[in-house]
Design a protein around this motif. Structure first.
Motif: not given
Length: 224
Positions: A159-163, A185-189, A196-206, A216-224
């Motif tokens: 849901e966070t990525l979709y937003k 209890q708290q972390g990230g992945f 879309s191309f190229p595929p992108a990766s995001y750091q998501v915290c939880y 939650w995440s901030v748009q600092a995407k990187k491309y695979f």
């Protein structure tokens, strides 16, 4: 006031409000300069009206002034004065808000409930489902709770990525992927977006809580 938690990450401000007030009490915390009542009249369910007001009260608490929220045709919310990028989420008893002065931001909060167990196959791929056993090893909780958190975090992260993505017709199972992680209890992945191309990766915290999970995440995407 019921500001449950607030924190900063990657230049963004995030906050969760625990909704313990009635709609009338929340409305009394706001003034009359913005068209709250006209917008409230379009909301039939009392729960929706309460969520609406709780979000506006939380925005006031974070920004020091009342903010008007508009919506793009896609439904994505924005602040009409363009002072921040905005993301909103709500679940039973809580609302969450994220603000960033320039970058797209996403936040999602989900109630801990058994329903996710019945529908996990609709939004999780086989690799994500198979990763549960390894992910929950060492987590301080019973197996049912660990499973709920693990699956809810996948739904919430997507849901966070979709937003963040701002794209339509996103299939959570086919287009979004949560990479393996160890439940805490708290972390990230890392999560990937493949629509879309190229595929992108995001750091998501939880974080996980007895009542909810939040990602939650901030748009600092990187491309695979």
């Amino acid at each position: 006031m019921s500001l449950f938690k607030s924190w900063k990450s990657d230049g963004a401000v995030f906050a969760i409000w625990k909704v313990e007030e009635t709609g009338g009490e929340l409305r009394a915390m706001l003034g009359d300069s913005l068209p709250y009542d006209a917008e409230l009249s379009a909301l039939r369910a009392e729960s929706r009206r309460t969520e609406y007001l709780a979000v506006r009260v939380l925005l006031k608490a974070l920004c020091g002034e009342e903010k008007q929220v508009g919506h793009f045709p896609s439904g994505k919310p924005f602040l009409t004065d363009q002072s921040y990028r905005l993301s909103i989420s709500h679940t039973r008893g809580y609302v969450a808000v994220a603000l960033h002065p320039s970058a797209e931001v996403g936040v999602d909060i989900e109630q801990v409930a058994d329903r996710v167990l019945r529908i996990a196959g609709r939004f999780m791929c086989a690799e994500e489902l198979d990763g549960e056993t390894e992910a929950v090893k060492g987590f301080a909780g019973d197996s049912r709770t660990s499973t709920l958190y693990y699956m809810l975090l996948h739904w919430s992260a997507k849901e966070t990525l979709y937003k963040l993505m701002g794209e339509e017709e996103v299939d959570f199972r086919e287009h979004l992927r949560v990479m393996p992680f160890h439940l805490q209890q708290q972390g990230g992945f890392v999560a990937g977006a493949y629509k879309s191309f190229p595929p992108a990766s995001y750091q998501v915290c939880y974080m996980v809580h007895p009542d909810f999970v939040c990602t939650w995440s901030v748009q600092a995407k990187k491309y695979f």
